[in-house]
Scaffold this motif. Structure first.
Motif, PDB file in Angstrom:
ATOM      1  N   PHE A 142     -28.769 -27.779   4.101  1.00 12.85           N
ATOM      2  CA  PHE A 142     -27.851 -26.936   4.867  1.00 12.85           C
ATOM      3  C   PHE A 142     -28.629 -26.129   5.904  1.00 12.85           C
ATOM      4  O   PHE A 142     -29.723 -25.640   5.627  1.00 12.85           O
ATOM      5  CB  PHE A 142     -27.129 -25.999   3.903  1.00 12.85           C
ATOM      6  N   VAL A 143     -28.030 -25.981   7.076  1.00 16.14           N
ATOM      7  CA  VAL A 143     -28.628 -25.164   8.133  1.00 16.14           C
ATOM      8  C   VAL A 143     -27.751 -23.966   8.448  1.00 16.14           C
ATOM      9  O   VAL A 143     -28.194 -22.819   8.373  1.00 16.14           O
ATOM     10  CB  VAL A 143     -28.856 -26.002   9.407  1.00 16.14           C
ATOM     11  N   ALA A 144     -26.486 -24.233   8.789  1.00 19.11           N
ATOM     12  CA  ALA A 144     -25.593 -23.144   9.186  1.00 19.11           C
ATOM     13  C   ALA A 144     -24.152 -23.596   9.076  1.00 19.11           C
ATOM     14  O   ALA A 144     -23.869 -24.795   9.103  1.00 19.11           O
ATOM     15  CB  ALA A 144     -25.894 -22.696  10.615  1.00 19.11           C
ATOM     16  N   ALA A 145     -23.250 -22.628   8.963  1.00 28.24           N
ATOM     17  CA  ALA A 145     -21.825 -22.927   8.905  1.00 28.24           C
ATOM     18  C   ALA A 145     -21.044 -21.803   9.572  1.00 28.24           C
ATOM     19  O   ALA A 145     -21.528 -20.663   9.658  1.00 28.24           O
ATOM     20  CB  ALA A 145     -21.364 -23.123   7.456  1.00 28.24           C
ATOM     21  N   ALA A 160     -15.329 -16.316  13.307  1.00 35.43           N
ATOM     22  CA  ALA A 160     -15.593 -14.910  13.045  1.00 35.43           C
ATOM     23  C   ALA A 160     -16.749 -14.693  12.074  1.00 35.43           C
ATOM     24  O   ALA A 160     -17.426 -13.655  12.125  1.00 35.43           O
ATOM     25  CB  ALA A 160     -14.335 -14.232  12.498  1.00 35.43           C
ATOM     26  N   SER A 161     -16.955 -15.644  11.170  1.00 26.85           N
ATOM     27  CA  SER A 161     -18.027 -15.495  10.172  1.00 26.85           C
ATOM     28  C   SER A 161     -18.962 -16.688  10.222  1.00 26.85           C
ATOM     29  O   SER A 161     -18.514 -17.822  10.404  1.00 26.85           O
ATOM     30  CB  SER A 161     -17.432 -15.360   8.770  1.00 26.85           C
ATOM     31  N   THR A 162     -20.244 -16.393  10.049  1.00 25.85           N
ATOM     32  CA  THR A 162     -21.252 -17.440  10.068  1.00 25.85           C
ATOM     33  C   THR A 162     -22.173 -17.306   8.859  1.00 25.85           C
ATOM     34  O   THR A 162     -22.318 -16.211   8.295  1.00 25.85           O
ATOM     35  CB  THR A 162     -22.093 -17.365  11.351  1.00 25.85           C
ATOM     36  N   TYR A 163     -22.804 -18.392   8.494  1.00 23.15           N
ATOM     37  CA  TYR A 163     -23.678 -18.439   7.333  1.00 23.15           C
ATOM     38  C   TYR A 163     -24.903 -19.271   7.690  1.00 23.15           C
ATOM     39  O   TYR A 163     -24.791 -20.261   8.411  1.00 23.15           O
ATOM     40  CB  TYR A 163     -22.941 -19.065   6.146  1.00 23.15           C
ATOM     41  N   TYR A 164     -26.055 -18.853   7.177  1.00 26.18           N
ATOM     42  CA  TYR A 164     -27.297 -19.518   7.543  1.00 26.18           C
ATOM     43  C   TYR A 164     -28.199 -19.737   6.336  1.00 26.18           C
ATOM     44  O   TYR A 164     -28.213 -18.931   5.389  1.00 26.18           O
ATOM     45  CB  TYR A 164     -28.072 -18.677   8.566  1.00 26.18           C
ATOM     46  N   LYS A 205     -32.490 -18.286   9.498  1.00 24.71           N
ATOM     47  CA  LYS A 205     -31.838 -17.012   9.784  1.00 24.71           C
ATOM     48  C   LYS A 205     -32.665 -16.216  10.785  1.00 24.71           C
ATOM     49  O   LYS A 205     -33.882 -16.076  10.652  1.00 24.71           O
ATOM     50  CB  LYS A 205     -31.663 -16.226   8.482  1.00 24.71           C
ATOM     51  N   GLY A 206     -31.998 -15.725  11.821  1.00 25.67           N
ATOM     52  CA  GLY A 206     -32.686 -14.967  12.861  1.00 25.67           C
ATOM     53  C   GLY A 206     -33.191 -15.822  14.002  1.00 25.67           C
ATOM     54  O   GLY A 206     -33.559 -15.292  15.053  1.00 25.67           O
TER      55      GLY A 206
END
Length: 121
Positions: free
Chosen positions: A46-49, A55-59, A64-65
């Motif tokens: 997984f990289v990002a979603a 509105a919301s993101t996940y890393y 991250k950063g």
């Protein structure tokens, strides 16, 4: 929905690259979107979603950063902006669409064909 990922290439460490994932067949706004990557000899990770609205993101902690996922539902496209790329980011990057944004690849029903990113040191 059909997904097509593009924008990969060969870059040097520290460079930036933006991947795009163009969707067709059904409006991408009905899906959570994710990016995954698979390096040679390794499992897909997984990289990002991003949520349907963006509105919301996940890393993943490893990006991250440095990476930013976004989407433009009007263009039926999702993006992955990658900054400060490192050799360990070298992989084939895949975009995916599913009911919800998640780091579990099994939750995504639709996948793009992948675009290769190579980062030289």
């Amino acid at each position: 929905v059909q997904l097509q990922a593009f924008g990969g290439g060969l870059v040097q460490a520290g460079d930036s690259l933006t991947l795009s994932c163009a969707a067709s067949g059904r409006h991408v706004g009905t899906y959570g979107m994710g990016w995954f990557r698979q390096a040679p000899g390794k499992e897909r990770q997984f990289v990002a979603a991003v949520t349907r609205s963006g509105a919301s993101t996940y890393y993943a902690d490893s990006v991250k950063g440095r990476f930013t996922i976004s989407r433009d539902n009007a263009k039926n496209t999702a993006y992955l902006q990658m900054n400060s790329l490192q050799p360990e980011d070298t992989a084939v990057y895949y975009c995916a669409a599913g009911p919800l944004p998640t780091g579990d690849s099994r939750r995504y029903g639709y996948w793009g064909q992948g675009t290769e990113v190579t980062v030289s040191s």
